[in-house]
Design an enzyme around this catalytic site. Sequence first.
Site, PDB file in Angstrom:
ATOM      1  N   ASP A   1       0.875  -1.160   0.000  1.00  0.00           N
ATOM      2  CA  ASP A   1       0.000   0.000   0.000  1.00  0.00           C
ATOM      3  C   ASP A   1       0.921   1.220   0.000  1.00  0.00           C
ATOM      4  OD1 ASP A   1      -2.075  -1.785   0.312  1.00  0.00           O
ATOM      5  OD2 ASP A   1      -2.892  -0.852   2.123  1.00  0.00           O
TER       6      ASP A   1
ATOM      7  N   HIS B   1       4.386  -7.569  -0.021  1.00  0.00           N
ATOM      8  CA  HIS B   1       3.934  -8.778  -0.686  1.00  0.00           C
ATOM      9  C   HIS B   1       4.672  -8.941  -2.014  1.00  0.00           C
ATOM     10  CE1 HIS B   1       0.134  -9.223   1.863  1.00  0.00           C
ATOM     11  NE2 HIS B   1       0.690  -8.084   2.281  1.00  0.00           N
TER      12      HIS B   1
ATOM     13  N   SER C   1       8.715   3.667   4.852  1.00  0.00           N
ATOM     14  CA  SER C   1       9.863   3.651   3.961  1.00  0.00           C
ATOM     15  C   SER C   1       9.447   3.574   2.509  1.00  0.00           C
ATOM     16  CB  SER C   1      10.792   2.498   4.321  1.00  0.00           C
ATOM     17  OG  SER C   1      12.054   2.704   3.732  1.00  0.00           O
TER      18      SER C   1
END
Length: 258
Positions: A86, A141, A225
Amino acid sequence: MIKSLYRLMIELTNRRWTSALLQSFARSKWSRWAIPSFSRIYNINEREMERELKEYPSLHEFFIRRLKEGARITDESPDSVVSPVDAVIENIGSIQSSRIITVKGKDYSISEMLGENKAKKYTDGTYMIFYLSPSHYHRIHSPVTGKVADQWVLGSKSYPVNKWGLKYGRSTLSKNYRSITEVMHGTASIAIVKVGAMFVNSIELIHEGDQLEKGKEMAYFTFGSTVILLFEKGRFELNPSIKTPAHIKVGERIGNIL
């Protein structure tokens, strides 16, 4: 003057002892009292969280929270590449023949980012930069299904990777602490560069073995990050609907492997 002052402030705060203090507090039971205000300030979507707000024993556990089953849907097209995080896609471009990428007017060395031996194969390829703010879900992911060809770590200190860090930091994207995973999808090679952020250089790898499955967890950040994806020349086709800056979620299609 501003650049020098900014760098001095970061150097003074980005020390081993300050990182240790921050980590110690975030993992302590006392930090749980900061969770409600953190959630409110950063407008966290509590409805998609795996657990209730009160169930997290520390700020660290809240920060690396998982989501409810089905909260993210992964594009299942065989050759699609999906967002690993995200985030906001801040920049997309071509890796120049001199093996650099240009972000917000600054040049970054792919040779420094990956190491000289790994950089050549990505010359004239494509890069995508995904910025995660503290408000984002921080688990990473896999963008494709494939085999892990190599994994390595470079760098030590970490400047912030927000707009001020990119403007005033010392080559933040190519010199910050970073964990790199190189994946083979068929015959195509993809570099997944996970860049550490200010204070905490913790990037935890959680996948087992050398096989990655698209949309499945492979790592997580313990502080906000950036993730950079690097593709070889002629092996990636960008989803034409993506225009930067673009808000994206895990599993959404960003393009196809050719």
